[in-house]
Design a protein around this motif. Structure first.
Motif, PDB file in Angstrom:
ATOM      1  N   ILE A 209      10.118  11.032  -9.131  1.00  0.00           N
ATOM      2  CA  ILE A 209      10.575  10.013 -10.073  1.00  0.00           C
ATOM      3  C   ILE A 209      10.865   8.709  -9.328  1.00  0.00           C
ATOM      4  CG2 ILE A 209      11.534  11.647 -11.737  1.00  0.00           C
ATOM      5  CD1 ILE A 209      14.330  11.021 -10.561  1.00  0.00           C
ATOM      6  N   GLU A 210      10.853   7.624 -10.066  1.00  0.00           N
ATOM      7  CA  GLU A 210      11.293   6.327  -9.550  1.00  0.00           C
ATOM      8  C   GLU A 210      12.526   5.966 -10.360  1.00  0.00           C
ATOM      9  OE1 GLU A 210       9.451   1.950  -8.452  1.00  0.00           O
ATOM     10  OE2 GLU A 210       8.271   3.342  -9.666  1.00  0.00           O
ATOM     11  N   GLU A 211      13.562   5.561  -9.664  1.00  0.00           N
ATOM     12  CA  GLU A 211      14.799   5.262 -10.374  1.00  0.00           C
ATOM     13  C   GLU A 211      15.576   4.144  -9.694  1.00  0.00           C
ATOM     14  OE1 GLU A 211      18.049   8.152 -10.289  1.00  0.00           O
ATOM     15  OE2 GLU A 211      16.860   9.339  -8.907  1.00  0.00           O
ATOM     16  N   PRO A 212      16.597   3.629 -10.372  1.00  0.00           N
ATOM     17  CA  PRO A 212      17.399   2.560  -9.779  1.00  0.00           C
ATOM     18  C   PRO A 212      18.127   3.037  -8.522  1.00  0.00           C
ATOM     19  CG  PRO A 212      17.783   2.686 -12.146  1.00  0.00           C
ATOM     20  CD  PRO A 212      16.986   3.908 -11.759  1.00  0.00           C
TER      21      PRO A 212
ATOM     22  N   ARG B 246      -0.028  16.304  -4.078  1.00  0.00           N
ATOM     23  CA  ARG B 246       0.118  15.365  -5.200  1.00  0.00           C
ATOM     24  C   ARG B 246      -0.394  16.009  -6.481  1.00  0.00           C
ATOM     25  NH1 ARG B 246      -2.304   9.956  -4.048  1.00  0.00           N
ATOM     26  NH2 ARG B 246      -4.133  11.253  -3.807  1.00  0.00           N
ATOM     27  N   GLY B 247       0.397  15.901  -7.534  1.00  0.00           N
ATOM     28  CA  GLY B 247       0.025  16.439  -8.831  1.00  0.00           C
ATOM     29  C   GLY B 247       0.278  17.928  -8.983  1.00  0.00           C
ATOM     30  N   VAL B 248       0.505  18.623  -7.880  1.00  0.00           N
ATOM     31  CA  VAL B 248       0.708  20.073  -7.901  1.00  0.00           C
ATOM     32  C   VAL B 248       2.164  20.415  -7.637  1.00  0.00           C
ATOM     33  CG1 VAL B 248       0.063  22.275  -6.819  1.00  0.00           C
ATOM     34  CG2 VAL B 248      -1.665  20.494  -7.186  1.00  0.00           C
ATOM     35  N   GLY B 249       2.735  19.868  -6.557  1.00  0.00           N
ATOM     36  CA  GLY B 249       4.130  20.137  -6.246  1.00  0.00           C
ATOM     37  C   GLY B 249       4.523  19.587  -4.892  1.00  0.00           C
TER      38      GLY B 249
ATOM     39  N   LEU C  73      11.721   3.260  -0.638  1.00  0.00           N
ATOM     40  CA  LEU C  73      12.132   2.081  -1.405  1.00  0.00           C
ATOM     41  C   LEU C  73      10.903   1.473  -2.067  1.00  0.00           C
ATOM     42  CD1 LEU C  73      14.621   0.374   1.107  1.00  0.00           C
ATOM     43  CD2 LEU C  73      15.145   1.940  -0.783  1.00  0.00           C
ATOM     44  N   THR C  74      11.005   1.173  -3.361  1.00  0.00           N
ATOM     45  CA  THR C  74       9.877   0.592  -4.086  1.00  0.00           C
ATOM     46  C   THR C  74      10.174  -0.830  -4.555  1.00  0.00           C
ATOM     47  OG1 THR C  74      10.670   1.645  -6.108  1.00  0.00           O
ATOM     48  CG2 THR C  74       8.946   2.808  -4.866  1.00  0.00           C
ATOM     49  N   GLY C  75      11.392  -1.245  -4.452  1.00  0.00           N
ATOM     50  CA  GLY C  75      11.815  -2.589  -4.840  1.00  0.00           C
ATOM     51  C   GLY C  75      13.181  -2.837  -4.233  1.00  0.00           C
ATOM     52  N   PRO C  76      13.748  -4.003  -4.438  1.00  0.00           N
ATOM     53  CA  PRO C  76      15.072  -4.267  -3.870  1.00  0.00           C
ATOM     54  C   PRO C  76      16.151  -3.347  -4.435  1.00  0.00           C
ATOM     55  CG  PRO C  76      14.329  -6.121  -5.224  1.00  0.00           C
ATOM     56  CD  PRO C  76      13.206  -5.131  -5.169  1.00  0.00           C
ATOM     57  N   ASP C  77      15.926  -2.836  -5.648  1.00  0.00           N
ATOM     58  CA  ASP C  77      16.933  -1.991  -6.289  1.00  0.00           C
ATOM     59  C   ASP C  77      16.340  -0.735  -6.907  1.00  0.00           C
ATOM     60  OD1 ASP C  77      19.199  -3.718  -5.781  1.00  0.00           O
ATOM     61  OD2 ASP C  77      18.298  -5.092  -7.239  1.00  0.00           O
ATOM     62  N   THR C  78      15.201  -0.265  -6.373  1.00  0.00           N
ATOM     63  CA  THR C  78      14.565   0.952  -6.887  1.00  0.00           C
ATOM     64  C   THR C  78      14.031   1.780  -5.728  1.00  0.00           C
ATOM     65  OG1 THR C  78      12.455  -0.206  -7.155  1.00  0.00           O
ATOM     66  CG2 THR C  78      13.866  -0.032  -9.115  1.00  0.00           C
TER      67      THR C  78
ATOM     68  N   ARG D 282       0.838  -1.211   0.000  1.00  0.00           N
ATOM     69  CA  ARG D 282       0.000   0.000   0.000  1.00  0.00           C
ATOM     70  C   ARG D 282       0.870   1.257   0.000  1.00  0.00           C
ATOM     71  NH1 ARG D 282      -2.984   3.022   4.085  1.00  0.00           N
ATOM     72  NH2 ARG D 282      -4.710   4.035   2.999  1.00  0.00           N
ATOM     73  N   VAL D 283       1.926   1.257   0.815  1.00  0.00           N
ATOM     74  CA  VAL D 283       2.844   2.403   0.857  1.00  0.00           C
ATOM     75  C   VAL D 283       3.403   2.668  -0.537  1.00  0.00           C
ATOM     76  CG1 VAL D 283       5.057   3.247   1.755  1.00  0.00           C
ATOM     77  CG2 VAL D 283       3.457   2.083   3.294  1.00  0.00           C
ATOM     78  N   ILE D 284       3.849   1.623  -1.206  1.00  0.00           N
ATOM     79  CA  ILE D 284       4.450   1.771  -2.539  1.00  0.00           C
ATOM     80  C   ILE D 284       3.409   2.264  -3.548  1.00  0.00           C
ATOM     81  CG2 ILE D 284       5.505   0.505  -4.458  1.00  0.00           C
ATOM     82  CD1 ILE D 284       6.790  -1.304  -2.201  1.00  0.00           C
ATOM     83  N   ALA D 285       2.213   1.714  -3.507  1.00  0.00           N
ATOM     84  CA  ALA D 285       1.162   2.142  -4.448  1.00  0.00           C
ATOM     85  C   ALA D 285       0.833   3.615  -4.248  1.00  0.00           C
ATOM     86  CB  ALA D 285      -0.088   1.288  -4.270  1.00  0.00           C
ATOM     87  N   ILE D 286       0.731   4.036  -3.006  1.00  0.00           N
ATOM     88  CA  ILE D 286       0.439   5.448  -2.731  1.00  0.00           C
ATOM     89  C   ILE D 286       1.610   6.320  -3.173  1.00  0.00           C
ATOM     90  CG2 ILE D 286       0.113   7.125  -0.870  1.00  0.00           C
ATOM     91  CD1 ILE D 286      -1.632   4.906   0.506  1.00  0.00           C
ATOM     92  N   ALA D 287       2.826   5.903  -2.871  1.00  0.00           N
ATOM     93  CA  ALA D 287       4.004   6.675  -3.290  1.00  0.00           C
ATOM     94  C   ALA D 287       4.041   6.807  -4.811  1.00  0.00           C
ATOM     95  CB  ALA D 287       5.277   6.017  -2.763  1.00  0.00           C
ATOM     96  N   ARG D 288       3.754   5.722  -5.506  1.00  0.00           N
ATOM     97  CA  ARG D 288       3.776   5.774  -6.974  1.00  0.00           C
ATOM     98  C   ARG D 288       2.682   6.669  -7.542  1.00  0.00           C
ATOM     99  NH1 ARG D 288       5.413  -0.521  -7.879  1.00  0.00           N
ATOM    100  NH2 ARG D 288       7.662  -0.143  -8.070  1.00  0.00           N
ATOM    101  N   SER D 289       1.617   6.875  -6.794  1.00  0.00           N
ATOM    102  CA  SER D 289       0.557   7.772  -7.274  1.00  0.00           C
ATOM    103  C   SER D 289       1.044   9.224  -7.325  1.00  0.00           C
ATOM    104  CB  SER D 289      -0.701   7.649  -6.404  1.00  0.00           C
ATOM    105  OG  SER D 289      -0.534   8.286  -5.149  1.00  0.00           O
TER     106      SER D 289
END
Length: 144
Positions: A123-126, A28-31, A107-112, A8-15
């Motif tokens: 942004i999401e990045e490595p 969100r969406g503004v700044g 953190l959104t993944g083991p390496d992202t 849930r944390v990751i899904a919200i962060a990605r939004s």
């Protein structure tokens, strides 16, 4: 203290992806800046912010020895070791060796990871070796 569901944390962060960078904002969406991103995710995952964030200057991280971000996070979130930080964890980065931690990501993944970066927005990045070695602290969002 139980922690929030990392999925849930990751899904919200990605939004928040694509939100423009704006100092001290948290919409969100503004700044938002990196702290504003964490604050926005907190509001959706945990609830209202526990205290107001005072205005801060762009150079706040160079003006003292106290770990302001880590102390604030520690007061509200369970701290975890860097080795056990998994996706969904809030991480604090030292942008310069031996300086205080002044940048925030999730953190959104083991390496992202996901963060708000000047000129790029959210942004999401490595999580490259350069970024990984800058991590100084890790925390979990508490359950609502």
């Amino acid at each position: 203290m139980t922690s929030a569901d990392p999925t849930r944390v990751i899904a919200i962060a990605r939004s928040w992806l694509g939100t423009p960078y704006h100092d001290q904002a948290s919409l969100r969406g503004v700044g938002c800046d990196c702290l504003g991103l964490a604050r926005g995710v907190w509001r959706e995952v945990v609830g209202p912010e526990p205290f107001p964030i005072p205005p801060y200057s762009r150079d706040w991280g160079e003006t003292g020895p106290r770990e302001v971000l880590a102390d604030g996070a520690r007061a509200m979130m369970p701290e975890v070791s860097l080795q056990s930080a998994e996706p969904g964890a809030l991480v604090l980065f030292r942008m310069v060796p031996r300086a205080i931690a002044k940048h925030v990501g999730i953190l959104t993944g083991p390496d992202t990871f996901l963060h708000a970066y000047e000129r790029l927005g959210v942004i999401e990045e490595p999580l490259t070796p350069t970024w990984r070695r800058r991590i100084a602290f890790a925390f979990l969002f508490p359950a609502r």
